[in-house]
Scaffold this motif. Structure first.
Motif, PDB file in Angstrom:
ATOM      1  N   PRO A 146      -2.912  33.938  -5.464  1.00 51.16           N
ATOM      2  CA  PRO A 146      -1.597  33.581  -4.935  1.00 51.16           C
ATOM      3  C   PRO A 146      -0.493  33.898  -5.930  1.00 51.16           C
ATOM      4  O   PRO A 146      -0.689  33.801  -7.140  1.00 51.16           O
ATOM      5  CB  PRO A 146      -1.694  32.087  -4.670  1.00 51.16           C
ATOM      6  N   PHE A 147       0.681  34.262  -5.419  1.00 47.64           N
ATOM      7  CA  PHE A 147       1.797  34.638  -6.270  1.00 47.64           C
ATOM      8  C   PHE A 147       2.316  33.447  -7.062  1.00 47.64           C
ATOM      9  O   PHE A 147       2.642  33.565  -8.251  1.00 47.64           O
ATOM     10  CB  PHE A 147       2.913  35.234  -5.402  1.00 47.64           C
ATOM     11  N   LEU A 148       2.417  32.278  -6.411  1.00 45.62           N
ATOM     12  CA  LEU A 148       2.981  31.112  -7.098  1.00 45.62           C
ATOM     13  C   LEU A 148       2.159  30.711  -8.312  1.00 45.62           C
ATOM     14  O   LEU A 148       2.696  30.224  -9.309  1.00 45.62           O
ATOM     15  CB  LEU A 148       3.100  29.944  -6.114  1.00 45.62           C
ATOM     16  N   THR A 149       0.859  30.922  -8.251  1.00 50.36           N
ATOM     17  CA  THR A 149       0.017  30.643  -9.420  1.00 50.36           C
ATOM     18  C   THR A 149       0.382  31.564 -10.579  1.00 50.36           C
ATOM     19  O   THR A 149       0.415  31.146 -11.743  1.00 50.36           O
ATOM     20  CB  THR A 149      -1.467  30.818  -9.057  1.00 50.36           C
ATOM     21  N   GLN A 150       0.675  32.819 -10.267  1.00 50.12           N
ATOM     22  CA  GLN A 150       1.088  33.757 -11.306  1.00 50.12           C
ATOM     23  C   GLN A 150       2.425  33.338 -11.916  1.00 50.12           C
ATOM     24  O   GLN A 150       2.635  33.468 -13.125  1.00 50.12           O
ATOM     25  CB  GLN A 150       1.195  35.177 -10.727  1.00 50.12           C
ATOM     26  N   VAL A 151       3.325  32.824 -11.065  1.00 41.97           N
ATOM     27  CA  VAL A 151       4.617  32.358 -11.570  1.00 41.97           C
ATOM     28  C   VAL A 151       4.418  31.230 -12.582  1.00 41.97           C
ATOM     29  O   VAL A 151       4.997  31.225 -13.671  1.00 41.97           O
ATOM     30  CB  VAL A 151       5.511  31.881 -10.406  1.00 41.97           C
ATOM     31  N   LEU A 152       3.589  30.257 -12.226  1.00 42.69           N
ATOM     32  CA  LEU A 152       3.349  29.127 -13.125  1.00 42.69           C
ATOM     33  C   LEU A 152       2.654  29.562 -14.402  1.00 42.69           C
ATOM     34  O   LEU A 152       2.923  29.021 -15.483  1.00 42.69           O
ATOM     35  CB  LEU A 152       2.514  28.068 -12.389  1.00 42.69           C
ATOM     36  N   ASP A 153       1.764  30.557 -14.290  1.00 41.06           N
ATOM     37  CA  ASP A 153       1.031  31.035 -15.461  1.00 41.06           C
ATOM     38  C   ASP A 153       1.883  31.946 -16.326  1.00 41.06           C
ATOM     39  O   ASP A 153       1.600  32.142 -17.508  1.00 41.06           O
ATOM     40  CB  ASP A 153      -0.235  31.770 -14.990  1.00 41.06           C
ATOM     41  N   GLY A 154       2.941  32.532 -15.739  1.00 38.73           N
ATOM     42  CA  GLY A 154       3.805  33.442 -16.484  1.00 38.73           C
ATOM     43  C   GLY A 154       3.190  34.803 -16.715  1.00 38.73           C
ATOM     44  O   GLY A 154       3.617  35.540 -17.606  1.00 38.73           O
ATOM     45  N   ARG A 155       2.211  35.167 -15.892  1.00 43.10           N
ATOM     46  CA  ARG A 155       1.535  36.467 -16.066  1.00 43.10           C
ATOM     47  C   ARG A 155       1.226  37.039 -14.687  1.00 43.10           C
ATOM     48  O   ARG A 155       0.660  36.363 -13.837  1.00 43.10           O
ATOM     49  CB  ARG A 155       0.242  36.282 -16.873  1.00 43.10           C
ATOM     50  N   TYR A 156       1.615  38.294 -14.508  1.00 43.57           N
ATOM     51  CA  TYR A 156       1.473  38.959 -13.206  1.00 43.57           C
ATOM     52  C   TYR A 156       0.518  40.145 -13.331  1.00 43.57           C
ATOM     53  O   TYR A 156       0.597  40.920 -14.298  1.00 43.57           O
ATOM     54  CB  TYR A 156       2.837  39.435 -12.701  1.00 43.57           C
TER      55      TYR A 156
END
Length: 262
Positions: free
Chosen positions: A75-85
């Motif tokens: 999920p994209f929101l998980t990447q946002v929280l992790d700060g890594r895409y």
């Protein structure tokens, strides 16, 4: 007098099944809302990146159709929280840039940034770096714009059996002839496209040393290093290959701050 509930407890079980079904429906609804929210966030991010890339390209004095951006990974929101895409792909079309006053056309320039690091606070405030571990790209340069950089009237470039082919009108010893041949294409140390025309000939060329010397001089005159426009994301040209649709270029860069593409 009859009992309120059957001895086998059927009604409580039915009530339990209803509660279970209700819980499943609720989870599905919540899950669906999260998916929708995730996709909405992706859309916002993609539009923001497209706007920023378009602005930076304009600052470089270049033109292009609106960038097509795709942020991969779910999920994209998980990447946002992790700060890594995982991956951000930027597709540019109809790029026009200037080299020493001449326009260079790149019908296609596709760029992929991998393992992009961007803190949530950076996204929120716009302050700080958004860095990609690697950026790779591929594009094509139109033969017409490449030929224009050589400044030889009537010269045409194209692909022939995987090599860069040239034809051009010339005047040798008072005779109007057509030069034809192929060139070796490599990447020069300064990042320019190196053209070396070592195999030129002209039908009807007089069998004279002077005529051959004039033809060789013409070949040397168009054997040049053609500078390319500044590419976004600090991209460096690694390989060039003649294709039917244009001169294909492969580019890459490492540890690139992609929130400033110039």
């Amino acid at each position: 007098m009859a009992e309120d509930y059957p001895a086998d407890g059927a009604r409580p079980r039915r009530r339990g099944r209803k509660l279970l079904v209700g819980l499943i429906v609720l989870l599905l609804v919540v899950g669906g809302l999260l998916v929708v929210a995730d996709r909405v966030a992706v859309g916002v991010a993609e539009r923001t990146i497209a706007d920023r890339v378009g602005q930076e390209i304009a600052k470089q004095g270049a033109q292009a159709a609106r960038p097509d951006v795709e942020v991969a990974g779910t999920p994209f929101l998980t990447q946002v929280l992790d700060g890594r895409y995982q991956r951000i792909t930027i597709n540019l079309r109809d790029v026009r840039a200037s080299v020493e006053g001449d326009a260079v056309q790149l019908p296609v320039l596709d760029v992929t940034a991998r393992n992009v690091r961007a803190a949530l606070d950076t996204l929120r405030t716009g302050q700080g770096d958004i860095v990609a571990d690697t950026v790779n790209g591929a594009g094509t340069i139109s033969y017409d714009s490449l030929a224009a950089l050589l400044k030889r009237p009537g010269l045409k470039l194209g692909e022939q059996n995987g090599k860069l082919a040239v034809t051009a009108p010339v005047d040798i010893l008072g005779q109007k002839l057509t030069v034809a041949g192929t060139a070796d294409v490599t990447v020069a140390d300064n990042g320019a496209v190196a053209l070396r025309f070592n195999d030129l000939d002209a039908a009807g060329l007089p069998n004279l040393p002077l005529a051959r010397a004039l033809l060789n001089n013409y070949a040397k005159g168009i054997s040049v290093d053609v500078p390319l426009p500044d590419l976004p994301f600090q991209l460096t040209v690694r390989e060039v290959r003649p294709l039917p649709e244009g001169l294909a270029v492969t580019v890459d860069a490492k540890n690139v701050p992609i929130n400033s593409v110039g």
